[in-house]
Design a protein around this motif. Structure first.
Motif, PDB file in Angstrom:
ATOM      1  N   LEU A  25     -25.775 -59.861  27.460  1.00 57.66           N
ATOM      2  CA  LEU A  25     -24.713 -59.390  26.339  1.00 57.66           C
ATOM      3  C   LEU A  25     -25.813 -57.842  25.711  1.00 57.66           C
ATOM      4  CD1 LEU A  25     -23.433 -62.266  24.332  1.00 57.66           C
ATOM      5  CD2 LEU A  25     -22.167 -60.686  25.950  1.00 57.66           C
ATOM      6  N   LYS A  26     -26.868 -58.336  25.627  1.00 60.16           N
ATOM      7  CA  LYS A  26     -27.657 -57.092  25.048  1.00 60.16           C
ATOM      8  C   LYS A  26     -27.312 -56.006  25.934  1.00 60.16           C
ATOM      9  CE  LYS A  26     -32.146 -55.125  22.928  1.00 60.16           C
ATOM     10  NZ  LYS A  26     -31.777 -53.964  23.339  1.00 60.16           N
ATOM     11  N   ASP A  27     -27.818 -56.027  27.123  1.00 63.35           N
ATOM     12  CA  ASP A  27     -27.602 -55.189  28.264  1.00 63.35           C
ATOM     13  C   ASP A  27     -26.597 -54.196  28.274  1.00 63.35           C
ATOM     14  OD1 ASP A  27     -30.416 -55.777  28.751  1.00 63.35           O
ATOM     15  OD2 ASP A  27     -29.990 -56.631  30.657  1.00 63.35           O
ATOM     16  N   PHE A  28     -25.429 -55.224  28.375  1.00 65.32           N
ATOM     17  CA  PHE A  28     -24.125 -54.777  28.184  1.00 65.32           C
ATOM     18  C   PHE A  28     -23.790 -53.839  27.108  1.00 65.32           C
ATOM     19  CE2 PHE A  28     -19.500 -55.111  27.384  1.00 65.32           C
ATOM     20  CZ  PHE A  28     -19.049 -54.614  28.504  1.00 65.32           C
ATOM     21  N   LEU A  29     -23.973 -54.306  25.891  1.00 60.06           N
ATOM     22  CA  LEU A  29     -23.598 -53.574  24.788  1.00 60.06           C
ATOM     23  C   LEU A  29     -24.617 -52.363  24.692  1.00 60.06           C
ATOM     24  CD1 LEU A  29     -23.350 -56.522  22.458  1.00 60.06           C
ATOM     25  CD2 LEU A  29     -21.450 -55.259  23.258  1.00 60.06           C
ATOM     26  N   ASP A  30     -25.944 -52.426  25.025  1.00 59.17           N
ATOM     27  CA  ASP A  30     -26.686 -51.165  25.110  1.00 59.17           C
ATOM     28  C   ASP A  30     -26.108 -50.117  25.882  1.00 59.17           C
ATOM     29  OD1 ASP A  30     -28.876 -51.833  23.678  1.00 59.17           O
ATOM     30  OD2 ASP A  30     -30.057 -52.549  25.170  1.00 59.17           O
ATOM     31  N   PHE A  31     -25.719 -50.649  27.058  1.00 55.20           N
ATOM     32  CA  PHE A  31     -25.071 -49.669  28.258  1.00 55.20           C
ATOM     33  C   PHE A  31     -23.738 -49.153  27.546  1.00 55.20           C
ATOM     34  CE2 PHE A  31     -22.221 -49.283  31.895  1.00 55.20           C
ATOM     35  CZ  PHE A  31     -22.973 -48.228  32.547  1.00 55.20           C
ATOM     36  N   GLN A  32     -23.222 -49.928  26.847  1.00 53.19           N
ATOM     37  CA  GLN A  32     -21.745 -49.441  26.434  1.00 53.19           C
ATOM     38  C   GLN A  32     -21.964 -48.472  25.090  1.00 53.19           C
ATOM     39  OE1 GLN A  32     -18.582 -49.660  27.515  1.00 53.19           O
ATOM     40  NE2 GLN A  32     -19.258 -51.167  29.140  1.00 53.19           N
ATOM     41  N   GLY A  33     -23.098 -48.251  24.531  1.00 54.35           N
ATOM     42  CA  GLY A  33     -23.607 -47.223  23.556  1.00 54.35           C
ATOM     43  C   GLY A  33     -23.692 -47.907  22.448  1.00 54.35           C
TER      44      GLY A  33
END
Ligand code: CA
Length: 230
Positions: free
Chosen positions: A20-28
């Motif tokens: 989730l962290k990777d995804f949310l990071d990626f989403q800005g």
């Protein structure tokens, strides 16, 4: 420059948390992590997140207890609960505890993002001024009982505005007619109440939907109720 929205991610399972962290990071988003209920409480106070993703099954203090405590203390940050599959009772309890939305595991990242965006849209003044919210080319101003599509002005009754507001506060969740009647009419559900709800939805659709025979904003979920597709 746009300021990053901060999300407090409370999840004890490292695999899920990291994904989730990777995804949310990626989403800005800026992501703050917490691995148990105690850390969640500490980090919410310290980092002042814009939104909280809260797992329910947590070590030390459960997600339910954390949520209850935050709301009792007056914390208004929107909370999306991450619930395990089939825990219908937990979902209802979660919403009663003051969560803004819930999502059932396993969920797709796209679905999670849609929920996050919907919740943020409701609190972000740049996206929704006061009581105004948008659906495609439709703007609804709940406080002035007016909606607008392009140049077309639409007058809403107070009841219709209340219905829209309740839907907008519960996007993409199936709301059955009994719930809608209780929440909007503040009355005990009867057969007449259920029919009243349907009549109002039909009339509201006639006003806000581009094609009321083929609704895109308030859809019908057969045998279950209505859903605002916000
Ligand atoms: Ca857990």
């Amino acid at each position: 420059m746009e300021i990053k929205k901060k999300i407090l991610l409370v999840e004890d399972e490292a695999k899920i948390r990291n994904a989730l962290k990777d995804f949310l990071d990626f989403q800005g988003f800026a992501v703050v992590e917490a691995v148990d209920g105690i850390e969640a409480i500490e980090k919410a106070a310290k980092s002042r997140p814009d939104l909280i993703l809260l797992d329910l099954m947590l070590p030390k203090v459960s997600g339910e207890d954390v949520c209850r405590r935050w709301r009792q203390e007056g914390l208004q940050t929107p909370i999306i609960m991450l619930t395990a599959k089939g825990q219908q009772k937990d979902k209802i309890e979660g919403l009663n505890l003051g969560a803004d939305d819930y999502i059932t595991k396993p969920f797709s990242l796209e679905e999670l993002l849609a929920r996050i965006e919907a919740v943020l849209r409701r609190i972000d003044p740049a996206r929704a001024v006061g009581q105004i919210f948008r659906f495609g080319d439709l703007d609804v101003d709940v406080s002035s009982l007016k909606a607008r599509r392009g140049k077309k002005e639409i007058e809403l009754s107070k009841r219709e505005a209340d219905i829209m507001q309740y839907f907008a506060a519960n996007p993409r969740r199936v709301i059955n007619r009994d719930e809608l009647y209780e929440k909007v009419w503040h009355d005990i559900v009867t057969d007449i109440g259920t029919r009243t709800t349907d009549m109002h939805i039909a009339k509201l659709r006639g006003k806000i939907e581009a094609d009321s025979e083929n609704p895109k904003i308030i859809t019908t979920v057969r045998g279950a109720g209505y859903r605002y597709e916000g």
